[in-house]
Design an enzyme around this catalytic site. Structure first.
Site, PDB file in Angstrom:
ATOM      1  N   LYS A  68       0.874  -1.168   0.000  1.00 20.82           N
ATOM      2  CA  LYS A  68       0.000   0.000   0.000  1.00 20.82           C
ATOM      3  C   LYS A  68       0.913   1.221   0.000  1.00 20.82           C
ATOM      4  CE  LYS A  68      -4.524   1.018   0.779  1.00 20.82           C
ATOM      5  NZ  LYS A  68      -5.767   0.333   0.449  1.00 20.82           N
ATOM      6  N   VAL A  84     -21.080   0.818  -3.742  1.00 26.51           N
ATOM      7  CA  VAL A  84     -21.220  -0.616  -3.471  1.00 26.51           C
ATOM      8  C   VAL A  84     -22.633  -0.937  -2.980  1.00 26.51           C
ATOM      9  CG1 VAL A  84     -20.351  -2.592  -2.180  1.00 26.51           C
ATOM     10  CG2 VAL A  84     -18.765  -0.807  -2.892  1.00 26.51           C
TER      11      VAL A  84
END
Ligand SMILES: NC(=O)c1ccc[n+]([C@@H]2O[C@H](COP(=O)([O-])OP(=O)(O)OC[C@H]3O[C@@H](n4cnc5c(N)ncnc54)[C@H](O)[C@@H]3O)[C@@H](O)[C@H]2O)c1
Length: 360
Positions: A83, A187
């Protein structure tokens, strides 16, 4: 200018490599954390955020990159976990030069780290970064990218929820079940569509009036409640947190009436110990990073040249993975969150070990 901090021995958090990147002229200050490349190149998004200090940025990137290793392992990807964080206010400092400088640092790692979107970075930013590096996913469809990852995130959450339903009620169908969706964003909206198609009754909430309007227009049968507190206390069978992290905490878990929790939000458990509280109350928690892996599966597919059907097939397997985790949890007498971590660690060790077989 970049400073590389590479260790033979794992660092304090067990990371393989942490790279500090700086380009004074464009204002770039970034940290790339590579937790593990045991399964392949590390993949994880770039978070662009105005951290209070470098220590806070470092703590976040170490935490997030470790999480990606576990998520990618259980998603069945040949990818490790990494990340990156860019330290700064994206509204103030994001520029072409800064993003391209960052892209060059990613390129300098020679493919050990693939980046993608995260909080504060968007598909358009990945297109800019891609002008300097091959190691970027989450680009726009016009640039060969996978586009909006919420499509397969929602599909994967739906699959994980079906596996949890099967575990509790003996059938994966959600027909007739009452599902509470907290957050009707990208979502949550796709998930609502899948649930309605499957015959579930959806109860939902969102803080944004536009999201509620979307529900009234597109799914008039969806019952809307005032807030997440009302949703948690409602007579629901399944709770799907699809807004922010920390949805499962000392207030919500004691009030929750659902038997199953399966949702898209990252870091749903507010602190360690909540997974035990859920188990003690007889609530089955499908671990967030397992069921929300459809998004990373979607962007990872770009590395092979994006194919939606192939990516969807992979995201569909979240059903099998969730089922396996829930069975393991029962066998080993641990909460599903612990079983998921064990399974991820097992795959990283068993498959990662094969790198020792010399290929000449
Ligand atoms: N988009 C992806 O591919 C993806 C992948 C993995 C995980 N996730 C996680 O899933 C969650 C949802 O992602 P998204 O892309 O749909 O984000 P989004 O920003 O599109 O949607 C979030 C929705 O939650 C609502 N919301 C915020 N606070 C709320 C509250 N207190 N109560 C009720 N609703 C609230 C917002 O108004 C918004 O409609 C996030 O936690 C994200 O990190 C997303």
């Amino acid at each position: 200018m970049g400073v590389f901090v590479s260790t033979d021995d794992p660092g304090p958090a067990g990371h393989e490599q942490v790279v500090f990147c700086q380009d004074r002229q464009s204002g770039l200050k970034a940290i790339i954390g590579i937790y593990s490349t045991a399964l392949g190149p590390a993949l994880g998004g770039t978070r662009f955020y105005p951290y209070a200090s470098e220590e806070a940025a470092l703590a976040d990137v170490l935490d997030l990159s470790r999480g990606m290793a576990y998520k990618n392992a259980l998603a069945g990807l040949d990818l490790g976990g990494g990340k990156a964080v860019i330290w700064g206010d994206p509204d103030q400092v994001k520029s072409e030069a800064l993003l391209r400088a960052y892209g060059r640092f990613v390129q300098s790692l020679g493919g050990r780290y693939y980046t993608a979107c995260d909080v504060g970075t968007y598909v358009a930013d990945m297109d800019v970064i891609a002008r300097e590096t091959r190691y970027v996913t989450g680009r726009s469809v016009e640039h060969g990218g996978a586009g909006d990852s919420s499509v397969l995130t929602a599909w994967g959450v739906f699959q994980g929820m079906r596996a949890a339903a099967e575990h509790v009620w003996g059938s994966p169908s959600l027909r007739g079940r009452r599902v509470g969706v907290a957050g009707l964003g990208k979502v949550g909206r796709h998930l609502t569509g899948h649930l309605v198609d499957d015959g579930a009754e959806v109860v939902a909430t969102d803080v944004d009036p536009r999201a509620l309007e979307w529900a009234r227009t597109n799914h008039p049968g969806v019952a809307l409640v005032a807030d997440t507190a009302a949703l948690v206390a409602a007579d629901i069978d399944v709770y799907a947190p699809c807004a922010l992290g920390g949805a499962l905490n000392d207030d919500t878990v004691p009030a929750l009436r659902a038997r199953v929790v399966a949702g898209a939000a990252n870091n749903q458990l507010a602190h360690s110990g909540i997974e035990k509280l859920l188990a003690d109350r007889g609530i089955l928690y499908a671990p967030d990073y397992v069921v929300n892996a459809g998004g990373v599966i979607q962007v990872a597919d770009e590395i092979e040249g994006f194919n939606f059907d192939r990516a969807k097939l992979r995201a569909t397997r979240i059903f099998d993975t969730t089922r396996q985790i829930l069975r393991l949890a029962d066998e080993e007498g641990v909460p599903p969150a612990v079983a998921a971590d064990r399974l991820a660690e097992r795959r990283m060790a068993d498959v990662g070990r094969l790198r020792a077989i010399h290929l000449g």
